[in-house]
Design an enzyme around this catalytic site. Structure first.
Site, PDB file in Angstrom:
ATOM      1  N   SER A   1      82.055  13.949  63.630  1.00  0.00           N
ATOM      2  CA  SER A   1      82.369  15.203  64.897  1.00  0.00           C
ATOM      3  C   SER A   1      80.689  15.096  65.240  1.00  0.00           C
ATOM      4  O   SER A   1      79.694  14.308  64.946  1.00  0.00           O
ATOM      5  CB  SER A   1      82.797  16.496  64.880  1.00  0.00           C
ATOM      6  OG  SER A   1      83.181  16.946  66.065  1.00  0.00           O
TER       7      SER A   1
ATOM      8  N   ASP B   1      91.115  10.484  71.542  1.00  0.00           N
ATOM      9  CA  ASP B   1      90.268  12.250  71.063  1.00  0.00           C
ATOM     10  C   ASP B   1      90.316  12.972  71.800  1.00  0.00           C
ATOM     11  O   ASP B   1      90.181  12.703  73.328  1.00  0.00           O
ATOM     12  CB  ASP B   1      88.773  11.093  71.236  1.00  0.00           C
ATOM     13  CG  ASP B   1      87.750  12.532  70.455  1.00  0.00           C
ATOM     14  OD1 ASP B   1      89.031  13.748  70.657  1.00  0.00           O
ATOM     15  OD2 ASP B   1      87.460  12.205  69.421  1.00  0.00           O
TER      16      ASP B   1
ATOM     17  N   HIS C   1      91.001  13.188  67.761  1.00  0.00           N
ATOM     18  CA  HIS C   1      89.912  13.558  67.107  1.00  0.00           C
ATOM     19  C   HIS C   1      89.736  13.101  65.755  1.00  0.00           C
ATOM     20  O   HIS C   1      88.671  12.845  64.953  1.00  0.00           O
ATOM     21  CB  HIS C   1      89.377  14.780  67.267  1.00  0.00           C
ATOM     22  CG  HIS C   1      88.082  15.342  67.224  1.00  0.00           C
ATOM     23  ND1 HIS C   1      87.001  14.491  67.415  1.00  0.00           N
ATOM     24  CD2 HIS C   1      87.136  15.876  66.167  1.00  0.00           C
ATOM     25  CE1 HIS C   1      85.855  15.030  67.201  1.00  0.00           C
ATOM     26  NE2 HIS C   1      85.755  16.095  66.329  1.00  0.00           N
TER      27      HIS C   1
END
Length: 886
Positions: free
Chosen positions: A750, A824, A858
């Site tokens: 991330s 995502d 994610h």
């Protein structure tokens, strides 16, 4: 919007800072429901009753130039750790005499479970057949264990929850307020190709373990899209069920009726971040309404009587009963929906109902909120945090922003808290203000009419104020208890300890006629984290240390255990839930007490006896190293070395540096130690620590502070500070002889992936290769802010451009592996970020690879996805890191 109380919580920024202070744990590492890690998360009530929820082989070969269409697995040394069986989840009964042991499935379910039908609308992803969140994991079973026994329960020492259908899966588990029953939702395990059925509501007797279905199906299948069920009294549950009047789901026409159109006729600013899965047209709106709508029913446990109490199907989003069980706050979502923001900002209606299901009076109507500013400390206009005072039988309370929810508006007071007795509200009475704050209100911990604690904070200067006031006499005003910079973890006084009441709520625990309270904290210091328990004296503001974690362990105090069913107790009677772990031994839980008084010896009773999940790494070496950045900022990192490693004998190792940058407003607080020397190393399925099994040195969580003091914005010098921090970390690892300078890889997930890409672009000679998972690389695609950046691209154009590694792809020379979930749903990290970045890298001849994981968001959960991700990472490190060392 709905809760059983207004419980004080730190602002998001505080939680982010505090999270770094909690021994670098990831989500889900705590096995005990209701165990509160102090130093992070919510201040106030800590409820112990509520339960939280491939191929064989694996050879190492050089990555091919073209991706294959099969899933691969990493070497056995890594697989064995990832596949370690999960430990049970544990929850304590309200009477504190029983433990509910919940059996968890394998951490990574097969991908087949993720390919069921999924609908993505209004920022929500759900299973249309299940009428609940998609890709849910469930408990496999439950056992009720006496507190005198340890968990995992030995054969014959627990009572299994019985009479359940074969292959039933368990979710949404909670104790009744009196602890006599356990409610839960069941779903059937079905073939992935078959449509799921919604949940059914069940209840089990906590003495016998015998379970029974509480609501008949298919008449009363649960709708778990938003609100599933809630206890009203120990004998009554209110539940959201699939409407009996529900028609067939809408079907999208094969030929569109027209184009997708959005208009804006207003001159008002309506900025928002890059939210995924938004509604696009009227068909989406109809579909969302169809699946999210529910009826509300009341069901009595003693008789099985079911009463439908909602007049028509609505999108019910919450039900919260008053502590005395006489009223219910019911919230619902209404049209008009929006194509610009997720459903959390759709119109809401909050009503006060009787316990029998009669609507008595509307509490608030909140219109569509597309205009909430993107700045931190922004909030919705109108009443928020609507709930019940936990210290009163039925007192409503809520907060209203006086600045319209816009932190740019200079006004005093900024927030006002109101309260009113439910009976008076029903009679037409209006609430009275009981508290005003000049910073953004964060919450209240209630005690009684003479004492409550309130928290307020401000993001811009990281200020946090903790005050005490008298809710029954608001004219007395408030008195500041602590006024501090919440980034300064060394000055954190801790959180007040709360106790359970007879009504099942939580209030401030006071002693000796209100003279003393207890504070529990993380105890951050230059010597590392040492959690503590203090006695705070209101008469002079002094504290006395009653207990502190002692080396070589990391110990932490959790919930009170002497408050079962709300019984009274004194200081001499206190007992707590406590966790203990060390570098070699996993976290275990104990009940601790001081039978000879607080000056005497602490007595402990072990509650859990979890085995070591990966004994092959029991003797790994873990060190906290300290070093300085070139501008004088103190930095720390956790260095892990493989079991049996000797620096003099074995020499430097290939090294993986895994990090995540954080913003600060001062160099002094940025350099504070926020970790313990003695925590157990919990190795998740995607942890960089897995490469200890491959004989790597791991530099985990080296601090990468981005500091902006005074009026400076941290990100205006992001690149310079990031590179300086990375150089300092690598140089220190090389200096102490554990890392080979030419074989240090950089990686992150991330915002950490964003960091890794920037370091390869701006520090081309520092790392041999990089791994970036689920990152964002082009800040022009997140124009209305990202991470902790509040400014828009039009306000800080140069900063956005300088921070975008996509625009510096031509400067990257070292190999970069990009991994991304194909689905995502995180704001700002759409897979297009990795796709476009890979195209840029390929276009400039940079050795690179893009791996998109089907059905993953994610973070990655399916067994095949996790294993393949680890395979790709291992292959990359073997080729570009270990080979460099050789």
């Amino acid at each position: 919007e709905i809760g059983s109380a207004i419980t004080a919580s730190r602002p998001a920024a505080v939680a982010a800072v505090a999270a770094a202070a909690t021994s670098q744990r990831g989500a889900g590492d705590t096995n005990v429901a209701g165990f509160k890690r102090t130093g992070g998360g919510a201040r106030g009530a800590s409820t112990a009753e509520h339960v939280p929820g491939a191929h064989a082989g694996g050879t190492v070969a050089a990555p091919s130039s073209e991706s294959s269409n099969t899933y691969e697995v990493p070497p056995q040394a890594i697989r064995r750790i990832v596949e370690a069986p999960p430990t049970p989840m544990v929850s304590f009964s309200p009477c504190r005499t029983k433990i509910l042991q919940l059996f968890r499935p394998p951490t990574n379910p097969p991908l087949a479970e993720f390919v069921r039908d999924e609908i993505k609308l209004a920022g929500v992803r759900f299973d249309p057949g299940l009428r609940a969140a998609s890709k849910m994991t469930s408990y496999l079973g439950m056992t009720i264990v006496p507190l005198s026994e340890t968990v995992p329960a030995r054969p014959g020492t627990g009572i299994p929850v019985s009479n359940l259908p074969e292959d039933a899966l368990v979710n949404y588990v909670s104790w009744s307020p009196d602890g006599r029953h356990i409610a839960f939702a069941l779903r059937k395990e079905v073939d992935p190709k078959s449509e799921s059925e919604p949940f059914s509501l069940w209840v089990a007797d906590s003495e016998t373990g015998k379970a029974r279905q509480l609501l008949d199906t298919p008449e009363h299948f649960l709708n778990s899209m938003f609100a599933t069920y809630a206890w009203v009294t120990p004998d009554v549950i209110i539940a959201a069920v699939v409407p009996q009047s529900a028609k067939a789901a809408p079907k999208r026409p094969s030929v569109p009726a027209g184009p997708y159109i959005q208009t804006n006729d207003s001159s008002e600013s309506k900025q928002s971040r890059t939210y995924p899965d938004l509604l696009k047209d009227d068909f989406d709106s109809e579909t969302f309404l169809h699946y999210a709508s529910s009826d509300l029913v009341l069901v009595k446990l003693s008789t099985g009587e079911v009463t439908r109490v909602s007049k028509k199907a609505k999108i019910h989003t919450g039900m919260g009963s008053s502590p005395d069980g006489k009223y219910i706050i019911v919230s619902s979502m209404e049209m008009p929906f929006s194509f610009s923001v997720p459903c959390g900002r759709f119109p809401k209606r909050i009503e006060l109902w009787s316990a029998e299901g009669q609507m008595l009076r509307e509490v608030a109507y909140l219109p569509l909120a597309e205009d909430i500013p993107i700045a931190f400390n922004s909030c919705r206009k109108g009443p928020r945090s609507i709930g019940w005072r936990s210290d009163k039988p039925s007192s409503l309370t809520w907060v209203v922003a006086q600045d319209g929810g816009d932190p740019a508006v200079d006004v005093s007071p900024r927030d006002v808290v109101y309260s009113i007795e439910a009976a008076d509200f029903v009679s037409g009475g209006e609430p009275r203000p009981i508290l005003e704050t000049d910073l953004r209100f964060n919450g209240i911990t209630w005690c009684d009419d003479d004492l409550a604690f309130a928290w307020e904070s401000w993001w811009k200067d990281r200020r946090s104020i903790w005050s005490k006031f008298s809710p029954g006499r608001p004219e007395k005003g408030k008195e500041v208890v602590f006024d501090r910079n919440y980034e300064d973890v060394y000055s954190d006084p801790g959180d007040p300890v709360t106790r359970r009441t007879k009504d099942g709520t939580y209030v401030l625990a006071t002693f000796e006629e209100g003279r003393y309270i207890l504070l529990q904290g993380e105890g951050c210091s230059p010597k590392g984290n040492h959690p503590f328990l203090d006695l705070y004296d209101f008469t002079d503001g002094s504290t006395k240390r009653l207990w502190e974690s002692k080396d070589p362990y990391y110990e932490s105090i959790g919930s009170l255990m002497c408050d079962g069913n709300g019984r009274d107790f004194g200081l001499q009677d206190i007992s707590f839930l406590m966790s203990r772990e060390s570098q070699q031994d996993p976290t275990q839980y104990y009940m601790v007490s001081w039978p000879d008084g607080l000056e005497g010896e602490m007595v402990e009773q072990q509650i859990t006896d979890f085995p070591h999940p990966y004994p092959e790494l029991r003797d790994l070496t873990k060190k906290i190293i300290r070093y300085k950045r070139n501008d004088g900022v103190d930095l720390t990192a956790t260095l892990y070395l493989p079991p049996g490693y000797d620096a003099e004998r074995d020499g430097p190792l290939p090294c993986l540096l895994w990090a995540y940058p954080r913003e600060f407003k001062s160099k002094a607080t940025a350099g504070q130690v926020r970790r313990s020397f003695f925590t157990f190393s919990h190795i998740g399925g995607m942890s960089p620590l897995l490469w200890l099994a491959r004989k790597y040195a791991i530099l985990d969580g080296p601090t990468m502070p981005i500091v902006g003091e005074g009026e400076e914005e941290p990100n205006d010098t992001y690149i310079e500070q990031l590179v300086a921090s990375a150089e300092a970390a690598v140089n220190e690892a090389v200096r102490i002889g554990v890392a080979e300078k030419e074989a240090v890889a950089i990686g992150g997930h991330s915002y950490g992936a964003f960091m890794a890409a920037n370091l390869l672009a701006h520090a081309p000679n520092l790392f041999c290769c990089g791994i970036a998972r689920s990152g964002a690389y082009n800040r022009t695609l997140t124009p209305f802010g990202f991470q902790n950046e509040q400014r828009t691209i039009w306000q800080a154009r140069d900063t956005y451009m300088e921070m975008s590694p996509y625009l510096f792809a031509h400067k990257i020379e070292k190999p970069l592996l990009l991994i991304h979930g194909d689905d995502d749903n995180n704001s700002g990290t759409s897979k297009i970020q990795s796709e476009r970045f890979f195209s840029a890298l390929k276009g400039h001849g940079v050795p690179s690879k893009l791996v998109l994981l089907p059905h993953e968001s994610h973070s990655y959960r399916a067994q095949e996805s996790v294993m393949h991700c680890l395979y790709e990472m291992d292959q990359w490190l073997q080729k570009y890191c270990e080979e460099r060392k050789k």
